[in-house]
Design a protein around this motif. Structure first.
Motif, mmCIF file in Angstrom:
data_model
loop_
_atom_site.group_PDB
_atom_site.id
_atom_site.type_symbol
_atom_site.label_atom_id
_atom_site.label_comp_id
_atom_site.label_asym_id
_atom_site.label_seq_id
_atom_site.Cartn_x
_atom_site.Cartn_y
_atom_site.Cartn_z
ATOM 1 N N ALA A 104 0.820 -1.203 0.000
ATOM 2 C CA ALA A 104 0.000 0.000 0.000
ATOM 3 C C ALA A 104 0.861 1.262 0.000
ATOM 4 N N ILE A 105 1.878 1.284 0.849
ATOM 5 C CA ILE A 105 2.745 2.470 0.937
ATOM 6 C C ILE A 105 3.509 2.669 -0.361
ATOM 7 N N ASN A 106 3.903 1.583 -1.026
ATOM 8 C CA ASN A 106 4.532 1.697 -2.337
ATOM 9 C C ASN A 106 3.569 2.304 -3.356
ATOM 10 N N LEU A 107 2.304 1.913 -3.286
ATOM 11 C CA LEU A 107 1.288 2.500 -4.170
ATOM 12 C C LEU A 107 1.190 4.008 -3.944
ATOM 13 N N PHE A 108 1.141 4.406 -2.686
ATOM 14 C CA PHE A 108 1.024 5.826 -2.372
ATOM 15 C C PHE A 108 2.248 6.591 -2.868
ATOM 16 N N HIS A 109 3.418 6.014 -2.642
ATOM 17 C CA HIS A 109 4.656 6.656 -3.099
ATOM 18 C C HIS A 109 4.645 6.845 -4.613
ATOM 19 N N ASP A 110 4.257 5.797 -5.335
ATOM 20 C CA ASP A 110 4.250 5.870 -6.795
ATOM 21 C C ASP A 110 3.173 6.817 -7.312
ATOM 22 N N SER A 111 2.116 6.962 -6.546
ATOM 23 C CA SER A 111 1.017 7.834 -6.962
ATOM 24 C C SER A 111 1.320 9.309 -6.722
ATOM 25 N N LEU A 112 2.142 9.609 -5.722
ATOM 26 C CA LEU A 112 2.391 11.005 -5.352
ATOM 27 C C LEU A 112 3.316 11.708 -6.332
ATOM 28 N N SER A 113 3.003 12.954 -6.608
ATOM 29 C CA SER A 113 3.889 13.793 -7.405
ATOM 30 C C SER A 113 5.130 14.131 -6.582
ATOM 31 N N MET A 114 6.121 14.701 -7.225
ATOM 32 C CA MET A 114 7.323 15.096 -6.512
ATOM 33 C C MET A 114 6.970 16.050 -5.376
ATOM 34 N N LYS A 115 7.436 15.740 -4.185
ATOM 35 C CA LYS A 115 7.153 16.506 -2.978
ATOM 36 C C LYS A 115 5.673 16.502 -2.599
ATOM 37 N N GLY A 116 4.979 15.428 -3.001
ATOM 38 C CA GLY A 116 3.593 15.259 -2.587
ATOM 39 C C GLY A 116 3.526 14.825 -1.127
ATOM 40 N N PHE A 117 2.316 14.850 -0.562
ATOM 41 C CA PHE A 117 2.131 14.591 0.870
ATOM 42 C C PHE A 117 1.318 13.320 1.105
ATOM 43 N N LEU A 118 1.614 12.652 2.211
ATOM 44 C CA LEU A 118 0.904 11.448 2.622
ATOM 45 C C LEU A 118 0.482 11.579 4.073
ATOM 46 N N GLY A 119 -0.785 11.310 4.350
ATOM 47 C CA GLY A 119 -1.298 11.314 5.717
ATOM 48 C C GLY A 119 -1.793 9.931 6.094
ATOM 49 N N ILE A 120 -1.399 9.444 7.275
ATOM 50 C CA ILE A 120 -1.835 8.124 7.749
ATOM 51 C C ILE A 120 -2.432 8.259 9.153
ATOM 52 N N GLY A 121 -2.880 7.143 9.712
ATOM 53 C CA GLY A 121 -3.565 7.167 10.995
ATOM 54 C C GLY A 121 -2.642 7.405 12.178
ATOM 55 N N SER A 122 -3.221 7.833 13.276
ATOM 56 C CA SER A 122 -2.436 8.203 14.457
ATOM 57 C C SER A 122 -1.694 7.017 15.067
ATOM 58 N N LYS A 123 -2.161 5.794 14.805
ATOM 59 C CA LYS A 123 -1.498 4.604 15.333
ATOM 60 C C LYS A 123 -0.654 3.898 14.276
ATOM 61 N N GLU A 124 -0.448 4.569 13.151
ATOM 62 C CA GLU A 124 0.303 3.988 12.045
ATOM 63 C C GLU A 124 1.621 4.731 11.852
ATOM 64 N N SER A 125 2.557 4.095 11.163
ATOM 65 C CA SER A 125 3.876 4.691 10.968
ATOM 66 C C SER A 125 4.499 4.185 9.683
ATOM 67 N N LEU A 126 5.401 4.992 9.112
ATOM 68 C CA LEU A 126 6.184 4.562 7.955
ATOM 69 C C LEU A 126 7.549 4.025 8.387
ATOM 70 N N LYS A 127 7.822 4.057 9.674
ATOM 71 C CA LYS A 127 9.165 3.793 10.199
ATOM 72 C C LYS A 127 9.746 2.474 9.716
ATOM 73 N N PHE A 128 8.954 1.417 9.688
ATOM 74 C CA PHE A 128 9.489 0.097 9.349
ATOM 75 C C PHE A 128 9.097 -0.349 7.938
ATOM 76 N N SER A 129 8.595 0.576 7.132
ATOM 77 C CA SER A 129 8.201 0.222 5.769
ATOM 78 C C SER A 129 9.402 0.289 4.827
ATOM 79 N N SER A 130 9.254 -0.312 3.661
ATOM 80 C CA SER A 130 10.334 -0.300 2.669
ATOM 81 C C SER A 130 10.542 1.087 2.083
ATOM 82 N N GLN A 131 9.587 1.986 2.291
ATOM 83 C CA GLN A 131 9.681 3.352 1.750
ATOM 84 C C GLN A 131 9.983 4.381 2.834
ATOM 85 N N SER A 132 10.421 3.942 3.995
ATOM 86 C CA SER A 132 10.633 4.881 5.105
ATOM 87 C C SER A 132 11.638 5.982 4.745
ATOM 88 N N ALA A 133 12.643 5.645 3.936
ATOM 89 C CA ALA A 133 13.663 6.632 3.565
ATOM 90 C C ALA A 133 13.204 7.539 2.429
#
Length: 275
Positions: free
Chosen positions: A230-259
């Motif tokens: 899902a996070i890869n989908l969001f990354h690929d969908s976003l334009s350069m310097k686009g923004f992503l918002g997720i839930g308060s109990k969610e994190s990108l920290k351990f995802s493959s796209q964290s960097a």
């Protein structure tokens, strides 16, 4: 684990596979604990003894499957849920979005539509509604029909109104709906900027370039592999310097796209895509 629990787990996995093969709804990478809780509720409500019996009924009765699907998907939401998130969006994201001649945002896992309408109100009050297209997607056709109708219980508007004010609303939320009997119908002018559509984060691909993606309280129901998809989908969908918002109990920290993202409003789980 008891033998009964082990058999239950086997039945659940077979049920999920059967649903995918028959109806193409893919719950194979959803959190097993979450799926088990939801299916247990189905057994109790419909007085069915085993998951195997439920599977047989679902395979041969498509209408019954639609009823079970309502348990399998998440439909708990409200307008301006977590007001600080929407306030942060207005203060820290909107100033950048308004520089675009046209704005596209994606509300993934939109449920019954309240979040999509919340964003439409924000853009309306910023004078940008005619420049924005909001794509609101979900896998549940019944809940999508409710979202398209934009008719909610009038009693829920008290909570929604409080959220709206805390999120920095400029008017009264009642300016954006018509009350009739015990129902509140969303202003049709808001609907013109929203496209509600069927989309699965488990099986579907990117469909457009977005400047902002909001997917809240959905990733927590996925296993790690599906979260990454899902996070890869969001990354690929976003334009350069686009923004992503997720839930308060969610994190990108351990995802493959964290960097690939920087924290933009850390407390509100809003990130910005790096170059």
């Amino acid at each position: 684990m008891t033998e009964e629990s082990a058999i239950f787990d086997i039945e659940v996995k077979l049920f999920i596979e059967a649903v995918f093969m028959k109806y193409k709804y893919d719950f194979r990478q959803y959190s097993l604990a979450s799926v088990k809780r939801r299916l247990s509720s189905v057994l109790i409500v419909h007085k069915i003894k085993t998951i195997s019996a439920l599977q047989e009924k679902v395979l041969y009765e498509p209408d019954f499957f639609n009823a079970v699907l309502q348990y399998m998907t998440i439909s708990t939401t409200e307008m301006f849920r977590d007001p600080n998130y929407f306030k942060a969006f207005q203060e820290k994201v909107l100033p950048y979005l308004q520089s675009y001649p046209s704005i596209k945002i994606w509300v993934a896992g939109c449920s019954s539509g309240e979040e999509a309408y919340s964003f439409a109100i924000i853009f309306k009050e910023a004078g940008l509604l005619d420049r924005v297209m909001i794509y609101a997607t979900d896998i549940n056709p019944v809940i999508l029909d409710k979202a398209k109708a934009g008719i909610y219980k009038l009693e829920d508007m008290k909570k929604n109104s409080l959220n709206y004010q805390q999120a920095g609303g400029q008017k009264s939320l009642s300016d954006y709906y018509t009350a009739s009997y015990n129902a509140a119908a969303i202003d049709p002018a808001l609907k013109k900027s929203i496209v509600f559509a069927d989309h699965s984060l488990a099986t579907d691909s990117v469909f457009s370039e977005m400047q902002f993606v909001s997917c809240r309280n959905v990733l927590i129901y996925f296993d790690k592999e599906l979260q990454n998809r899902a996070i890869n989908l969001f990354h690929d969908s976003l334009s350069m310097k686009g923004f992503l918002g997720i839930g308060s109990k969610e994190s990108l920290k351990f995802s493959s796209q964290s960097a690939s993202f920087e924290q933009w409003s850390a407390n509100d789980r809003i990130y910005r895509k790096l170059k």
